[in-house]
Structures are given as C-alpha cells and as structure tokens.
Enzyme design. Structure first.
Site, PDB file in Angstrom:
ATOM      1  N   LYS A 268      35.197  46.652  32.750  1.00  0.00           N
ATOM      2  CA  LYS A 268      34.049  46.118  33.481  1.00  0.00           C
ATOM      3  C   LYS A 268      32.957  45.693  32.509  1.00  0.00           C
ATOM      4  O   LYS A 268      32.298  44.663  32.693  1.00  0.00           O
ATOM      5  CB  LYS A 268      33.524  47.172  34.468  1.00  0.00           C
ATOM      6  CG  LYS A 268      32.482  46.647  35.455  1.00  0.00           C
ATOM      7  CD  LYS A 268      31.056  46.766  34.963  1.00  0.00           C
ATOM      8  CE  LYS A 268      30.060  46.265  36.004  1.00  0.00           C
ATOM      9  NZ  LYS A 268      28.662  46.329  35.522  1.00  0.00           N
ATOM     10  N   ASP A 284      35.743  29.295  37.724  1.00  0.00           N
ATOM     11  CA  ASP A 284      36.285  30.150  38.780  1.00  0.00           C
ATOM     12  C   ASP A 284      36.412  31.559  38.218  1.00  0.00           C
ATOM     13  O   ASP A 284      37.469  31.980  37.752  1.00  0.00           O
ATOM     14  CB  ASP A 284      37.654  29.620  39.234  1.00  0.00           C
ATOM     15  CG  ASP A 284      38.194  30.380  40.441  1.00  0.00           C
ATOM     16  OD1 ASP A 284      37.647  31.444  40.773  1.00  0.00           O
ATOM     17  OD2 ASP A 284      39.177  29.914  41.041  1.00  0.00           O
TER      18      ASP A 284
END
Length: 437
Positions: A268, A284
């Site tokens: 993360k 994207d």
C-alpha cells in the site's frame, strides 16, 4: 523533450502556492499560463459529461509536485494528485536521500495480453494444437487490423494457448492469449478490439464456442524494475545512526517477505506513490492496482513488490521494485483532461516507458520513506505533523502562523481543530471563533 533545470527545489514546501507556481514554471519550462489547466473550472462540465455517465459536477483533488527526483540520470519533477497527507512530502524526502545516485529503471516492452476464452471444446489437445499451428496466420490477420501501429514497431507479437479444464459446466475450456505491443498507449480498447475480431476464427480452429474476449490487467509481460542505492549518511536522522536505520529497513523488508499481512501494508505504501502519479497523469489506476496485487500473489503467497537489502561489502541500502505497470501517453482521458496533459508536460513524460519509470520511482520512494519512518520515529509523527499544518490552515492561519500553530499542536500531541483555533487566536491575539453546531 525538455527536462527541468533541476528537481532540487530547496524549501519548496515552505513557499506559498503562487511562489511554488512561479518556481515550477521556471524549472519545468512551462508557459506563463501553464497552471490554468488545474485551476477551478479547468475541466468544463461539458467535457466531463462526455467522459462518463450521469455527470452532475466535477471533483477536485490536490495537485502537487514531488521534487528532488533523479530518474535514469535525469532531473525529474513528479506530478501527484492525492488526498492523503504526507505522501508528496515523503516521496520528495526519499528522493533527496536517493539523489546522489538517483533511481535507475528497466522498462520491458509494452506488451499487453488479450484473452479469448473457448468453451465446450470437443478435444482439448487437438483444438489447442490447431490454434498453435495457425499462429502465424492469426497474427497476420490481427496485424492487418492495426497497420499504423504495426508500422511503428508495435501490434500483435505472439499467441499462446492454455488449457483451463477438460470438463465441467462449460465443457473443456482453453484460453488463447494474444500478446500485443501497444507502444505509447495503455492499450485496453485496442486489445479488446483485436480479441473481438479473432474470437470466432479461434473458436472454429479449437472446435468450441467463443466465450469472453477481453484484455487481462495482469500485465506480467509489461513490467517496470526500479532500483536505488542509499548511503548511511542519507538514512541517518536525529538520534539514529545511518547504519542502524539501514539494518532496521532491511529487517522490515524481510518481515514483509514472510508475512502477507505486513506485505499488504508494505505494498500500500508503494501504491501511495504510484497511484498519485497515475491519477495526476490520467491513467487507469484501478487496472494498475489490480495487476500489481495479482502479481504480488503470483507464487501463491502474497509478497512485497519492493525489497530492501544491505549491500554485502558497502555501508549502503539497496532497494528494488518490480511490478506490472501499464500506462499510456496517448489516448484515454488525455484527449479531454487538461490537468492530465499538464502533468505529463511537467514530468517530461512523452512516452509510456518514461512514465512507467517515473511511477516506479515514486512507488519505491514512498516505500522507502514509510520504512524509514517506521524504523526511526514511527509513521504517525510525520502524518500528525502534516495533519497539524492542515488544521492550522483550516483554522485560518497564514504565512508563518501556519508553522507556529502546527508546531504547537504537534508538540502537545493535541492535534484537533478546536485546539488549532485556540492556538491561532492566542498567537495572533484574535478571539476564538467557535464553529457553528
């Protein structure tokens, strides 16, 4: 392509927004009105309405620039769009630590995978062999559909066949992978179109029925590798020697390699940097996230995308990030979103491989910053310091009062909105303004 004179903009975070803009216009060789594309209203409602459905407005995120980066021996300004405090500061600080040697990258060919599913195959072995035997003809047919891309050195490059099952609700199932070099495009629409065109011919060859035909976001043939080497002197911080920090970061990396619960948070931290660049440049980011996490679990155990090691014979820390990263500098939102075009201009990212290298460097930098904080002062101190600055501004502080209010909040540990207003009132001799209930 133009590059900034230097990405080492000392004290950049201490400047006001207008002065930051002035410095950046000069450093990135932008026109005087360069920031108009990220001012309020820069994305017209009409343009937004053409991008997605049911539009009722636009939604802004802070648009920032991480400084100090050197990527493949080139000074680089990294645009970021993100709401989370500390990410831009962390990336800039880690880039400063890495600056003496910089980040180096290797970006693979921009090959995407399109999948053609074939169900109810009469004979799996015969069907798969028939598709393999027709590979050159299928590739030739596919290339004729994208002549301009093929002329530029891209286009369909390979086909392979995998057996998924020899029986079940869908009968025997095979999947045919079409590998497409997309050059500077991310390539989703391109790959989907080619899969649609080849689906029926492939199904006939295999002796089955055409099922799904769509790209895969596990782009393990389109990866970026980024490395950096950090000296102990750069790792050291107040009260902690550099060699101790080096050992602690290497130990934290080993923890992530052993435990998927830690690896998830480790990754993360990487995606904090990667996603911020992807959002700023109109990519994207959901596709990249999906591919990154699938790649992290490719061995059957979820593992970190970046690792850190102590060098065998020198007092340095060596970091390496490997991840799939499909980005584009043509097509998609870039046609209509002025902020995305500005971000690419600031970064000097006119080709997909350069953008991928920058994203990877940002991810490795934010990972380094997080591990160093965990190994020394703890992650929360840095977060709360920046949170305190945000509260100071929200309370109405300007100029030097921002730092004074934030410093007092952080020192006391009472980092709350009411406390920020009280401190500001005292420091500026103004009455406390209570919030409306």
């Amino acid at each position: 392509m133009t590059h900034p004179r230097s990405s080492r903009l000392t004290g950049f975070y201490r400047l006001g927004v207008l002065e930051r803009r002035r410095r950046l216009l000069e450093a990135a060789n932008l026109p005087a009105d360069g920031f108009a594309s990220v001012d309020p209203g820069a994305l017209p409602l009409e343009a937004a309405d053409g991008m997605i459905e049911n539009v009722v407005g636009t939604y802004a995120l802070p648009f920032a620039v991480a400084v100090n980066f050197v990527v493949d021996h080139v000074d680089t300004l990294i645009p970021m769009a993100i709401e989370e405090p500390s990410v831009v500061a962390a990336a800039s600080n880690a880039a400063r630590m890495a600056r003496p040697r910089g980040f180096t990258s290797h970006v693979s060919a921009p090959v995407m995978i399109g999948q053609i599913q074939v169900t109810h195959v009469r004979d799996v072995d015969t069907g798969a062999a028939a598709v393999r035997a027709a590979t050159e003809q299928l590739l030739a047919d596919a290339r004729r559909l994208v002549p301009r891309l093929t002329e530029r050195g891209g286009g369909p490059v390979a086909i392979d066949v995998r057996t998924l099952t020899r029986g079940g609700p869908d009968g025997a199932v095979i999947v045919v992978h079409l590998h497409v070099d997309c050059r500077d495009a991310m390539g989703a629409n391109l790959v989907n179109t080619l899969c649609e065109a080849l689906a029926e011919p492939v199904a006939r060859l295999a002796g089955g029925r055409a099922g799904l035909r769509i790209l895969s976001n596990l782009t393990d043939g389109r990866t970026v590798t980024v490395r950096c080497t950090i000296d102990d002197a750069q790792l050291a911080c107040e009260g902690v020697d550099g060699d101790d920090v080096r050992r602690a970061i290497a130990a934290a990396s080993r923890f992530a390699e052993l435990d998927p619960y830690r690896a998830t948070t480790h990754n993360k931290g990487i995606m904090n940097g990667v996603d911020a660049v992807l959002v700023a440049t109109g990519q994207d980011w959901r596709a990249v996230e999906a591919g990154a996490h699938a790649y992290a679990a490719r061995t059957g155990v979820y593992r970190p995308l970046a690792t850190w090691r102590e060098h065998e014979s020198a007092p340095v820390l060596v970091g390496e990030l490997v991840m799939p990263l499909a980005v584009g500098t043509v097509g998609g939102a870039l046609h209509v979103h002025p902020g995305a075009r500005l971000a690419l201009e600031i970064a000097g990212a006119y080709h997909a491989d350069r953008l991928a290298a920058m994203c990877g460097a940002a991810g490795l930098a934010t990972n380094l910053a997080a591990l160093r904080a965990l190994a020394t002062e703890g992650i929360q101190r840095g977060h709360m310091s920046l949170h305190a600055r945000g509260l100071a501004r929200a309370a109405g502080a300007t100029g030097e009062l921002v730092d004074r209010v934030a410093a007092e909040l952080a020192a006391t540990g009472d980092v709350k909105a009411d406390r920020a207003r009280e401190v500001l009132a005292r420091l500026s001799s103004q009455p406390v303004v209570k919030e409306s209930p």
